[in-house]
Design a protein around this motif. Structure first.
Motif, mmCIF file in Angstrom:
data_model
loop_
_atom_site.group_PDB
_atom_site.id
_atom_site.type_symbol
_atom_site.label_atom_id
_atom_site.label_comp_id
_atom_site.label_asym_id
_atom_site.label_seq_id
_atom_site.Cartn_x
_atom_site.Cartn_y
_atom_site.Cartn_z
ATOM 1 N N ASN A 269 0.573 -1.076 -0.373
ATOM 2 C CA ASN A 269 0.384 0.225 0.419
ATOM 3 C C ASN A 269 0.770 1.510 0.095
ATOM 4 O OD1 ASN A 269 -2.391 -1.671 0.062
ATOM 5 N ND2 ASN A 269 -2.839 -1.637 2.418
ATOM 6 N N VAL A 270 1.698 1.335 0.839
ATOM 7 C CA VAL A 270 3.183 2.329 1.028
ATOM 8 C C VAL A 270 3.329 2.738 -0.481
ATOM 9 C CG1 VAL A 270 4.482 2.932 1.622
ATOM 10 C CG2 VAL A 270 2.711 2.188 3.889
ATOM 11 N N VAL A 271 4.006 1.544 -1.270
ATOM 12 C CA VAL A 271 4.898 1.441 -2.422
ATOM 13 C C VAL A 271 3.742 2.384 -3.562
ATOM 14 C CG1 VAL A 271 5.812 0.390 -4.374
ATOM 15 C CG2 VAL A 271 5.940 -0.193 -1.660
ATOM 16 N N VAL A 272 2.630 1.815 -3.448
ATOM 17 C CA VAL A 272 1.699 1.927 -4.511
ATOM 18 C C VAL A 272 1.749 4.106 -3.995
ATOM 19 C CG1 VAL A 272 -0.899 1.669 -5.629
ATOM 20 C CG2 VAL A 272 0.488 -0.268 -4.952
ATOM 21 N N GLN A 273 1.304 3.933 -2.707
ATOM 22 C CA GLN A 273 1.090 4.889 -2.933
ATOM 23 C C GLN A 273 2.251 6.193 -2.636
ATOM 24 O OE1 GLN A 273 -0.234 4.946 1.298
ATOM 25 N NE2 GLN A 273 -2.521 4.410 0.877
ATOM 26 N N GLN A 274 2.977 5.967 -2.885
ATOM 27 C CA GLN A 274 3.933 6.379 -3.205
ATOM 28 C C GLN A 274 3.797 7.136 -4.944
ATOM 29 O OE1 GLN A 274 5.910 9.293 -0.821
ATOM 30 N NE2 GLN A 274 4.267 7.930 0.559
ATOM 31 N N GLY A 275 3.705 5.818 -5.392
ATOM 32 C CA GLY A 275 3.517 6.047 -6.848
ATOM 33 C C GLY A 275 4.541 5.460 -7.827
ATOM 34 N N PHE A 276 5.437 4.739 -7.719
ATOM 35 C CA PHE A 276 6.663 3.800 -7.563
ATOM 36 C C PHE A 276 5.778 2.271 -8.127
ATOM 37 C CE2 PHE A 276 9.003 6.178 -4.450
ATOM 38 C CZ PHE A 276 10.212 5.955 -5.214
ATOM 39 N N GLU A 277 6.557 2.309 -9.318
ATOM 40 C CA GLU A 277 6.396 1.300 -10.093
ATOM 41 C C GLU A 277 6.807 -0.764 -9.221
ATOM 42 O OE1 GLU A 277 7.333 0.083 -13.712
ATOM 43 O OE2 GLU A 277 7.737 2.147 -14.278
ATOM 44 N N LEU A 278 5.928 -1.027 -8.853
ATOM 45 C CA LEU A 278 6.422 -2.531 -7.778
ATOM 46 C C LEU A 278 6.351 -3.922 -8.348
ATOM 47 C CD1 LEU A 278 5.908 -3.639 -4.624
ATOM 48 C CD2 LEU A 278 3.426 -3.090 -5.039
ATOM 49 N N GLY A 279 7.435 -4.705 -7.935
ATOM 50 C CA GLY A 279 7.693 -6.204 -8.566
ATOM 51 C C GLY A 279 7.044 -6.868 -6.899
ATOM 52 N N THR A 280 6.619 -8.118 -7.095
ATOM 53 C CA THR A 280 6.841 -9.250 -5.912
ATOM 54 C C THR A 280 7.211 -9.584 -6.448
ATOM 55 O OG1 THR A 280 4.319 -9.337 -6.033
ATOM 56 C CG2 THR A 280 4.386 -7.424 -5.259
ATOM 57 N N ASP A 281 7.999 -11.028 -5.981
ATOM 58 C CA ASP A 281 8.116 -12.049 -5.272
ATOM 59 C C ASP A 281 7.930 -12.892 -4.006
ATOM 60 O OD1 ASP A 281 8.509 -14.913 -6.928
ATOM 61 O OD2 ASP A 281 10.834 -14.229 -6.485
ATOM 62 N N VAL A 282 7.088 -13.916 -4.406
ATOM 63 C CA VAL A 282 7.258 -14.850 -2.866
ATOM 64 C C VAL A 282 8.361 -15.776 -2.405
ATOM 65 C CG1 VAL A 282 5.570 -16.708 -1.795
ATOM 66 C CG2 VAL A 282 4.603 -15.046 -2.880
ATOM 67 N N ILE A 283 8.504 -16.501 -1.289
ATOM 68 C CA ILE A 283 9.518 -16.646 -0.608
ATOM 69 C C ILE A 283 9.335 -17.590 -0.132
ATOM 70 C CG2 ILE A 283 11.256 -15.135 -1.835
ATOM 71 C CD1 ILE A 283 12.297 -14.400 1.232
ATOM 72 N N THR A 284 10.211 -18.609 -0.183
ATOM 73 C CA THR A 284 9.912 -19.838 0.741
ATOM 74 C C THR A 284 10.369 -19.730 2.543
ATOM 75 O OG1 THR A 284 12.325 -20.768 0.963
ATOM 76 C CG2 THR A 284 10.652 -21.594 -1.053
ATOM 77 N N GLU A 285 9.510 -19.773 3.063
ATOM 78 C CA GLU A 285 10.038 -19.318 4.541
ATOM 79 C C GLU A 285 11.208 -19.258 5.431
ATOM 80 O OE1 GLU A 285 7.996 -18.019 6.766
ATOM 81 O OE2 GLU A 285 5.532 -18.315 5.530
ATOM 82 N N ASP A 286 11.921 -20.627 4.572
ATOM 83 C CA ASP A 286 13.563 -20.749 4.990
ATOM 84 C C ASP A 286 14.383 -19.817 4.349
ATOM 85 O OD1 ASP A 286 12.699 -22.449 3.015
ATOM 86 O OD2 ASP A 286 14.733 -23.720 3.346
ATOM 87 N N ALA A 287 14.038 -19.798 3.773
ATOM 88 C CA ALA A 287 14.864 -18.796 2.740
ATOM 89 C C ALA A 287 15.714 -17.463 2.863
ATOM 90 C CB ALA A 287 14.841 -17.472 1.100
ATOM 91 N N VAL A 288 17.218 -17.577 2.622
ATOM 92 C CA VAL A 288 18.052 -16.074 3.422
ATOM 93 C C VAL A 288 18.148 -15.704 2.371
ATOM 94 C CG1 VAL A 288 19.859 -15.423 4.865
ATOM 95 C CG2 VAL A 288 18.469 -17.386 5.173
ATOM 96 N N LEU A 289 17.729 -13.992 1.827
ATOM 97 C CA LEU A 289 18.142 -12.827 0.993
ATOM 98 C C LEU A 289 19.211 -12.534 1.271
ATOM 99 C CD1 LEU A 289 15.232 -11.247 -0.563
ATOM 100 C CD2 LEU A 289 16.127 -13.552 -1.005
ATOM 101 N N ASP A 290 20.210 -11.896 0.240
ATOM 102 C CA ASP A 290 21.735 -11.911 0.305
ATOM 103 C C ASP A 290 21.588 -10.615 -0.383
ATOM 104 O OD1 ASP A 290 24.283 -10.737 1.377
ATOM 105 O OD2 ASP A 290 25.510 -13.169 0.832
#
Length: 70
Positions: A43-64
Motif C-alpha cells: 500500500n505504501v509503495v503504490v501510494q508513493q507512486g512507485f512501480e512495484l514488483g513482488t515475489d513470494v519466497i520460501t519460509e526458510d529463504a535467506v536473501l543476501d
C-alpha cells in the motif's frame, strides 16, 4: 527485518523519500507468513507512486543483498 508492532509504513515512506519514482522501482520479496506486512508495504509503495514488483519466497529463504565478491 520488521516486526508486526513496528511502524512499517513510516519506515518505508522515509526510505522511499530519497528515491525518484521516475528512476527507480520497488521489488518486495515476502514469505507467506509475512502477508500482513506485505500488504502494508504494498500500500505504501503504490501510494508513493512507485512501480512495484513482488515475489513470494520460501519460509526458510535467506536473501543476501551484499555486493558480489571481486
Amino acid at each position: 527485518r520488521v516486526s508486526r508492532g513496528s511502524d512499517l509504513p513510516k519506515l518505508l515512506r522515509d526510505s522511499l523519500a530519497g528515491y525518484s519514482k521516475d528512476e527507480y522501482y520497488v521489488v518486495l520479496y515476502f514469505k507467506p507468513s509475512a502477508l500482513y506486512c506485505f500488504s502494508k508495504a504494498r500500500n505504501v509503495v503504490v501510494q508513493q507512486g512507485f512501480e512495484l514488483g513482488t515475489d513470494v519466497i520460501t519460509e526458510d529463504a535467506v536473501l543476501d543483498f551484499s555486493p558480489p565478491d571481486k
